[in-house]
Every structure is written in C-alpha cells, then in structure tokens.
Design a protein around this motif. Structure first.
Motif, short mmCIF file in Angstrom:
data_model
loop_
_atom_site.label_atom_id
_atom_site.label_comp_id
_atom_site.label_asym_id
_atom_site.label_seq_id
_atom_site.Cartn_x
_atom_site.Cartn_y
_atom_site.Cartn_z
N ARG A 18 0.82 -1.21 0.00
CA ARG A 18 0.00 0.00 0.00
C ARG A 18 0.85 1.26 0.00
O ARG A 18 0.53 2.23 -0.67
CB ARG A 18 -0.93 0.00 1.21
CG ARG A 18 -1.81 1.22 1.26
CD ARG A 18 -2.99 0.98 2.16
NE ARG A 18 -3.82 2.13 2.27
CZ ARG A 18 -4.73 2.49 1.38
NH1 ARG A 18 -4.92 1.75 0.33
NH2 ARG A 18 -5.47 3.57 1.55
N PRO A 30 0.26 4.46 -6.77
CA PRO A 30 -1.19 4.27 -6.68
C PRO A 30 -1.82 3.65 -7.93
O PRO A 30 -2.78 2.91 -7.83
CB PRO A 30 -1.73 5.68 -6.46
CG PRO A 30 -0.60 6.44 -5.88
CD PRO A 30 0.64 5.84 -6.47
N ALA A 40 -6.14 -0.83 -4.18
CA ALA A 40 -6.30 -0.33 -2.81
C ALA A 40 -7.23 -1.21 -1.99
O ALA A 40 -7.01 -1.40 -0.79
CB ALA A 40 -6.81 1.11 -2.84
N THR A 77 -5.28 -4.31 -0.71
CA THR A 77 -4.28 -4.00 0.31
C THR A 77 -4.95 -3.72 1.66
O THR A 77 -4.49 -4.21 2.69
CB THR A 77 -3.41 -2.81 -0.10
OG1 THR A 77 -4.23 -1.67 -0.35
CG2 THR A 77 -2.58 -3.14 -1.32
N LEU A 103 -12.07 3.22 1.42
CA LEU A 103 -11.55 3.65 0.12
C LEU A 103 -11.93 5.04 -0.18
O LEU A 103 -12.59 5.76 -0.24
CB LEU A 103 -12.03 2.71 -0.99
CG LEU A 103 -11.41 1.34 -0.95
CD1 LEU A 103 -11.98 0.47 -2.06
CD2 LEU A 103 -9.90 1.41 -1.10
#
Length: 102
Positions: free
Chosen positions: A31, A36, A41, A44, A102
C-alpha cells in the motif's frame, strides 16, 4: 524511456495477490511502497484488516486448533487466488470495512 505496461515485473493483479502473502505486513508494504496506479487499494486494505483479525483470533487456536489451522490456509488461498484473478471478493466483516475506507 519507461517500459511498456505489459512488460512490468509487477502488474496490478500480482500486487493484489502479493498483498495477502504475509498479511497484514505485506498489505501495508504494498500500500505504501507502490505507485497508486499499480496497486489495488481494496485488496491491500482488506489484507491488513484480515491479517489483523486472524492475529486477534489466534487465541482461539488453543481451544479449536483443528478448526483454526484448517480454516486460515483456506482463507489465505481464496484471498490470493481471487485477488490474482481480478475479483473483488469481500470477506464478511473485513471486506465492508475495506470498502468503507476507500
């Protein structure tokens, strides 16, 4: 010159699967170390929460060792395979937590 996207050593699906390798540590590493655009995401975060939950449930292994030590490897394999196949499989408690963050 950068390499084409198809020739990268670690693609997005591989990083998502590797986030479950030594959860929760591997999830945190992937992460915060990867770019990115390359990481998933959701996986992770879910690996961090799932790893923390399995560590917190470890004392139950004293009472139910057969159940704990047979369920954990199955959960681990399911998590890695679904992440590698590009599926966003949500585990019952930690999946919604990961989606929420998120």
């Amino acid at each position: 010159m950068g390499e084409p996207a198809g020739r990268r050593l670690w693609n997005r699906r591989t990083l998502a699967a590797l986030s479950y390798l030594a959860m929760p540590v591997s999830g945190l590493v992937i992460r915060y170390v990867t770019e990115p655009a390359e990481r998933d995401a959701f996986h992770t975060l879910q690996s961090v929460y799932l790893g923390a939950a399995l560590v917190a449930l470890f004392p139950t292994a004293a009472f139910l060792p057969f159940l704990y030590f047979n369920v954990v490897p199955v959960v681990w394999v399911v998590a890695m395979l679904t992440a590698y196949n590009g599926m966003a499989f949500e585990f019952p408690v930690v999946g919604p937590l990961a989606r929420e963050r998120l």
